[in-house]
Write a protein that holds these residues in place. Structure first.
Motif, short mmCIF file in Angstrom:
data_model
loop_
_atom_site.label_atom_id
_atom_site.label_comp_id
_atom_site.label_asym_id
_atom_site.label_seq_id
_atom_site.Cartn_x
_atom_site.Cartn_y
_atom_site.Cartn_z
N ASP A 100 1.84 6.98 -6.69
CA ASP A 100 0.85 8.01 -7.04
C ASP A 100 1.36 9.41 -6.74
N LEU A 101 2.03 9.56 -5.60
CA LEU A 101 2.55 10.88 -5.25
C LEU A 101 3.67 11.31 -6.19
N GLU A 102 4.51 10.36 -6.59
CA GLU A 102 5.58 10.67 -7.54
C GLU A 102 5.00 11.07 -8.90
N GLU A 103 3.90 10.43 -9.29
CA GLU A 103 3.26 10.81 -10.54
C GLU A 103 2.70 12.22 -10.48
N ASN A 104 2.17 12.60 -9.31
CA ASN A 104 1.69 13.97 -9.15
C ASN A 104 2.83 14.96 -9.33
N LEU A 145 6.43 12.64 1.03
CA LEU A 145 6.82 11.52 0.18
C LEU A 145 8.08 10.85 0.73
N ALA A 146 9.03 11.62 1.18
CA ALA A 146 10.27 11.05 1.75
C ALA A 146 9.95 10.21 2.98
N VAL A 147 9.05 10.68 3.83
CA VAL A 147 8.65 9.92 5.02
C VAL A 147 7.95 8.63 4.61
N ILE A 148 7.08 8.71 3.61
CA ILE A 148 6.37 7.51 3.13
C ILE A 148 7.36 6.51 2.55
N ARG A 149 8.32 7.00 1.79
CA ARG A 149 9.33 6.09 1.22
C ARG A 149 10.18 5.44 2.31
N GLN A 175 11.44 -2.36 -5.45
CA GLN A 175 10.83 -3.33 -6.35
C GLN A 175 9.30 -3.27 -6.26
N LEU A 176 8.78 -3.08 -5.05
CA LEU A 176 7.33 -2.96 -4.88
C LEU A 176 6.80 -1.73 -5.62
N VAL A 177 7.53 -0.62 -5.55
CA VAL A 177 7.12 0.60 -6.26
C VAL A 177 7.15 0.34 -7.77
N GLU A 178 8.18 -0.33 -8.24
CA GLU A 178 8.29 -0.62 -9.67
C GLU A 178 7.15 -1.54 -10.11
N GLN A 179 6.80 -2.53 -9.29
CA GLN A 179 5.68 -3.41 -9.62
C GLN A 179 4.37 -2.62 -9.68
N ALA A 180 4.21 -1.67 -8.78
CA ALA A 180 3.01 -0.83 -8.79
C ALA A 180 2.94 -0.02 -10.08
N ARG A 181 4.08 0.48 -10.54
CA ARG A 181 4.12 1.22 -11.80
C ARG A 181 3.76 0.32 -12.98
N GLU A 182 4.30 -0.90 -12.97
CA GLU A 182 4.02 -1.84 -14.05
C GLU A 182 2.55 -2.23 -14.07
N GLU A 183 1.95 -2.44 -12.90
CA GLU A 183 0.53 -2.77 -12.83
C GLU A 183 -0.31 -1.65 -13.42
N GLN A 184 0.03 -0.42 -13.08
CA GLN A 184 -0.71 0.71 -13.59
C GLN A 184 -0.55 0.83 -15.10
N SER A 185 0.66 0.61 -15.58
CA SER A 185 0.92 0.68 -17.01
C SER A 185 0.13 -0.40 -17.74
N ALA A 186 0.10 -1.60 -17.20
CA ALA A 186 -0.65 -2.70 -17.82
C ALA A 186 -2.14 -2.38 -17.83
N GLU A 187 -2.63 -1.79 -16.76
CA GLU A 187 -4.05 -1.42 -16.69
C GLU A 187 -4.38 -0.35 -17.72
N GLU A 188 -3.50 0.64 -17.85
CA GLU A 188 -3.72 1.70 -18.83
C GLU A 188 -3.67 1.13 -20.25
N ASP A 189 -2.75 0.18 -20.50
CA ASP A 189 -2.67 -0.45 -21.82
C ASP A 189 -3.95 -1.21 -22.12
N ALA A 224 0.84 -1.20 0.00
CA ALA A 224 0.00 0.00 0.00
C ALA A 224 0.87 1.26 0.00
N LEU A 225 1.94 1.23 0.76
CA LEU A 225 2.87 2.36 0.78
C LEU A 225 3.54 2.55 -0.59
N ALA A 226 3.81 1.44 -1.27
CA ALA A 226 4.40 1.51 -2.61
C ALA A 226 3.42 2.18 -3.59
N TYR A 227 2.15 1.79 -3.51
CA TYR A 227 1.14 2.42 -4.37
C TYR A 227 1.03 3.91 -4.06
#
Length: 104
Positions: free
Chosen positions: A24-28, A52-56, A72-86, A17-20
């Protein structure tokens, strides 16, 4: 929000959940760089960055305690979002194609 409540909230979230949240905050932040006219004031952006630094940090500590890699969890979250958008893009294209073929 006071610091104690914020820390309690962070402790209640899983590393995933923290990775998600971090994703999201990094995307903002990236959107603010692309569209500075939509960005909040600099002081707000600074507080956002600190949050964001505290969350990380919390995510990395929680992930490490569970034998996981937070980056790796953050990267997986990015990949999941990318796959969903695709998938959504492909679905929209298929709907458009169906409409066009119905009109023929």
């Amino acid at each position: 929000m006071n610091q104690e409540l914020f820390q309690t909230l962070l402790a209640a979230l899983t590393p995933k959940a923290l990775a998600y949240l971090a994703r999201d905050l990094e995307e903002n932040q990236a959107e603010w760089q692309s569209y500075p006219e939509d960005a909040p004031p600099a002081a707000t952006q600074q507080m956002f960055q600190q949050t964001l630094a505290v969350i990380r940090a919390a995510g990395a500590a929680r992930a490490e305690a569970e034998g996981l890699d937070f980056a790796q969890l953050v990267e997986q979250a990015r990949e999941e979002q990318s796959a969903e958008e695709d998938w959504m893009t492909q679905r929209n294209q298929q709907i458009r194609q169906n409409w066009l073929s119905d009109l023929e």
